[in-house]
Design a protein around this motif. Structure first.
Motif, mmCIF file in Angstrom:
data_model
loop_
_atom_site.group_PDB
_atom_site.id
_atom_site.type_symbol
_atom_site.label_atom_id
_atom_site.label_comp_id
_atom_site.label_asym_id
_atom_site.label_seq_id
_atom_site.Cartn_x
_atom_site.Cartn_y
_atom_site.Cartn_z
ATOM 1 N N THR A 46 4.070 4.900 -2.398
ATOM 2 C CA THR A 46 4.059 3.470 -2.718
ATOM 3 C C THR A 46 2.653 3.098 -3.176
ATOM 4 O O THR A 46 1.656 3.558 -2.612
ATOM 5 N N LEU A 47 2.608 2.277 -4.232
ATOM 6 C CA LEU A 47 1.351 2.046 -4.941
ATOM 7 C C LEU A 47 0.994 0.557 -4.983
ATOM 8 O O LEU A 47 0.399 0.093 -5.955
ATOM 9 N N GLY A 48 1.362 -0.182 -3.922
ATOM 10 C CA GLY A 48 1.017 -1.609 -3.867
ATOM 11 C C GLY A 48 1.578 -2.338 -5.073
ATOM 12 O O GLY A 48 2.759 -2.192 -5.415
ATOM 13 N N GLU A 49 0.714 -3.121 -5.739
ATOM 14 C CA GLU A 49 1.197 -3.932 -6.875
ATOM 15 C C GLU A 49 1.554 -3.076 -8.092
ATOM 16 O O GLU A 49 2.093 -3.572 -9.072
ATOM 17 N N GLY A 73 3.757 -0.631 -7.787
ATOM 18 C CA GLY A 73 5.124 -0.153 -7.566
ATOM 19 C C GLY A 73 5.168 1.138 -6.772
ATOM 20 O O GLY A 73 4.521 1.254 -5.737
ATOM 21 N N ALA A 74 5.906 2.120 -7.270
ATOM 22 C CA ALA A 74 6.092 3.357 -6.499
ATOM 23 C C ALA A 74 6.380 4.517 -7.446
ATOM 24 O O ALA A 74 6.883 4.327 -8.560
ATOM 25 N N VAL A 100 8.249 -5.117 -8.396
ATOM 26 C CA VAL A 100 9.137 -6.209 -8.796
ATOM 27 C C VAL A 100 8.507 -7.504 -8.313
ATOM 28 O O VAL A 100 8.249 -7.663 -7.120
ATOM 29 N N THR A 116 0.690 -9.341 1.987
ATOM 30 C CA THR A 116 1.247 -8.004 1.718
ATOM 31 C C THR A 116 1.406 -7.169 2.988
ATOM 32 O O THR A 116 1.949 -6.069 2.915
ATOM 33 N N ALA A 147 4.539 -4.808 3.631
ATOM 34 C CA ALA A 147 5.220 -4.463 2.367
ATOM 35 C C ALA A 147 5.819 -3.061 2.458
ATOM 36 O O ALA A 147 6.965 -2.819 2.043
ATOM 37 N N GLY A 148 5.052 -2.138 3.034
ATOM 38 C CA GLY A 148 5.540 -0.763 3.180
ATOM 39 C C GLY A 148 6.765 -0.711 4.089
ATOM 40 O O GLY A 148 7.687 0.080 3.865
ATOM 41 N N PHE A 167 9.710 -1.882 2.162
ATOM 42 C CA PHE A 167 10.092 -0.816 1.226
ATOM 43 C C PHE A 167 10.919 0.258 1.948
ATOM 44 O O PHE A 167 11.993 0.650 1.479
ATOM 45 N N ALA A 199 10.588 -5.166 -1.110
ATOM 46 C CA ALA A 199 9.162 -5.357 -0.794
ATOM 47 C C ALA A 199 8.571 -6.475 -1.651
ATOM 48 O O ALA A 199 7.734 -7.251 -1.182
ATOM 49 N N GLY A 200 9.023 -6.556 -2.900
ATOM 50 C CA GLY A 200 8.520 -7.583 -3.825
ATOM 51 C C GLY A 200 8.822 -8.990 -3.315
ATOM 52 O O GLY A 200 8.018 -9.912 -3.500
ATOM 53 N N VAL A 204 6.532 -9.806 0.034
ATOM 54 C CA VAL A 204 5.110 -10.177 -0.150
ATOM 55 C C VAL A 204 4.922 -11.627 -0.602
ATOM 56 O O VAL A 204 3.807 -12.131 -0.604
HETATM 57 P P1 ADP Z 1 1.722 -0.531 2.534
HETATM 58 O O1 ADP Z 1 2.162 -1.896 2.933
HETATM 59 O O2 ADP Z 1 2.270 0.555 3.407
HETATM 60 O O3 ADP Z 1 0.249 -0.400 2.281
HETATM 61 P P2 ADP Z 1 2.092 -0.678 -0.359
HETATM 62 O O4 ADP Z 1 0.912 -1.585 -0.422
HETATM 63 O O5 ADP Z 1 2.056 0.536 -1.206
HETATM 64 O O6 ADP Z 1 2.434 -0.215 1.126
HETATM 65 O O7 ADP Z 1 3.377 -1.546 -0.738
HETATM 66 C C1 ADP Z 1 4.684 -1.072 -0.573
HETATM 67 C C2 ADP Z 1 5.545 -1.607 -1.689
HETATM 68 O O8 ADP Z 1 5.506 -3.030 -1.663
HETATM 69 C C3 ADP Z 1 5.094 -1.205 -3.083
HETATM 70 O O9 ADP Z 1 5.678 0.028 -3.465
HETATM 71 C C4 ADP Z 1 5.625 -2.366 -3.926
HETATM 72 O O10 ADP Z 1 6.980 -2.131 -4.259
HETATM 73 C C5 ADP Z 1 5.569 -3.549 -2.973
HETATM 74 N N1 ADP Z 1 4.354 -4.361 -3.199
HETATM 75 C C6 ADP Z 1 3.156 -4.247 -2.562
HETATM 76 N N2 ADP Z 1 2.272 -5.150 -3.052
HETATM 77 C C7 ADP Z 1 2.934 -5.850 -4.009
HETATM 78 C C8 ADP Z 1 2.588 -6.926 -4.895
HETATM 79 N N3 ADP Z 1 1.371 -7.468 -4.883
HETATM 80 N N4 ADP Z 1 3.555 -7.388 -5.739
HETATM 81 C C9 ADP Z 1 4.806 -6.862 -5.756
HETATM 82 N N5 ADP Z 1 5.180 -5.847 -4.957
HETATM 83 C C10 ADP Z 1 4.278 -5.342 -4.098
#
Ligand code: ADP
Length: 307
Positions: free
Chosen positions: A223-226, A228-229, A243, A251, A254-255, A258, A283-284, A287
């Motif tokens: 998972t790559l935050g904003e 996506g993945a 999304v 956030t 978010a994980g 997901f 997850a979208g 957040v």
């Molecule tokens: P974690 O919360 O474990 O650090 P991530 O930051 O990778 O995980 O976020 C998990 C998922 O949440 C991402 O793959 C994405 O789909 C969604 N997500 C995270 N941040 C955003 C964002 N700013 N806008 C939209 N979706 C987000």
């Protein structure tokens, strides 16, 4: 989506107690805070709530103390349609996190005391083998002892259950655990912790995912935050964009949204790439709302976003 197979999630509940104040107290000092908030937390519990709100047939396996926070956990789960297999632990306590948030900067300092959940043992897991074996999808994280996660993955794998390891928080893992996982779902930091490869782009994520594939995992989802993945297997490597469901509010969790979404989709027989898209939408939405468990969307909300 078709009829859902059961999902079983092993993990931890903690009560998040969040204090906002202008600064941290010094040792020996007492200061007045500006606000206080109590809420349900713990990665496994949040993931179970996400799956429950999406309509999955979900059972959460954990240990709790016998106290007010245990009651809070049970209410949180029943409100979200989550069944629970709780081992009552009267000689310990339900986990709690002290979260200090500095007013003005938003920076935080946290103490987590997992309590009863740290006592989840391989013997506990064996006592619940039938539950794990009855699942279509089994999920765990690394907040409870790793030996217990490993034993549960062994039992699930032995019964042909689809296994998901969310390797959070970052920890070093025994090699054997990778060979028991159909999916491993690190975020960027965890992918770096597991592989030593710094992950800040999709290409970096591919390199880290290759290193994890070589350890015997079926599929890696970074998972790559904003951003996506990334879904990465030996046959395909697909980047799915995040999304957007509106302005981002918080956030945290978010994980968890997901992973709960991924489990719910896979339990319905959705193919992996589509399941990753669904999880990004879950997850979208999360957040755009405050809180962790309270921010998880319903199936109707996710379907409306993807329509
Ligand atoms: P974690 O919360 O474990 O650090 P991530 O930051 O990778 O995980 O976020 C998990 C998922 O949440 C991402 O793959 C994405 O789909 C969604 N997500 C995270 N941040 C955003 C964002 N700013 N806008 C939209 N979706 C987000």
């Amino acid at each position: 989506m078709t009829a859902s197979k059961p999902v079983v999630i092993l993990g931890v509940f903690v009560a998040d107690t969040a204090y906002r104040a202008d600064r941290q107290p010094r040792m020996g000092e007492t200061i007045l805070g500006n606000s206080f908030k109590l809420g349900p937390g713990g990665k496994g519990s949040n993931q179970a709530v996400a799956a429950g709100k999406l309509g999955a047939d979900i059972t959460f396996l954990t240990r709790l103390g016998v106290d007010a926070f245990a009651d809070m956990a049970k209410h949180t789960w029943s409100d979200a349609g989550v069944k629970s297999a709780v081992i009552d632990t009267p000689d310990s306590y339900t986990g709690a996190a002290y979260i200090f948030v500095e007013e003005g900067t938003g920076n935080n300092a946290i103490i987590v005391s997992p309590g009863a959940a740290m006592l989840i043992s391989p013997a506990d897991i064996e006592a619940h083998a039938a539950l794990i074996e009855s699942a279509g999808v089994f999920v765990t994280q690394l907040e409870q002892p790793i030996d217990s996660a490993l034993r549960a993955l062994e039992i699930a794998r032995g019964a042909g259950v689809t296994t998901i390891l969310n390797p959070a928080p970052a920890a070093s893992l025994p090699d054997r655990i990778y060979t028991l996982c159909d999916y491993v779902t690190p975020n960027e930091t965890e992918a770096e912790g597991l592989t030593g490869i710094k992950v800040s782009s999709v290409d970096d994520a591919r390199r880290a995912a290759d290193a994890l594939l070589a350890k015997g995992v079926g599929a890696i989802i970074v998972t790559l935050g904003e951003k996506g993945a990334l879904l990465h297997t030996k046959d395909r490597s697909e980047h799915v964009g995040a999304v957007s469901a509106g302005p981002v509010v918080e956030t945290t969790g978010a994980g968890d949204a997901f992973n709960g979404g991924l489990a719910a989709a896979l339990a319905k027989g959705v193919e992996p790439l589509e399941a990753v898209r669904f999880a990004c939408a879950v997850a979208g939405i999360s957040v755009t709302r405050p809180g962790t468990a309270p921010s998880m969307p319903t199936l109707q909300e996710v379907e409306a976003l993807l329509a």
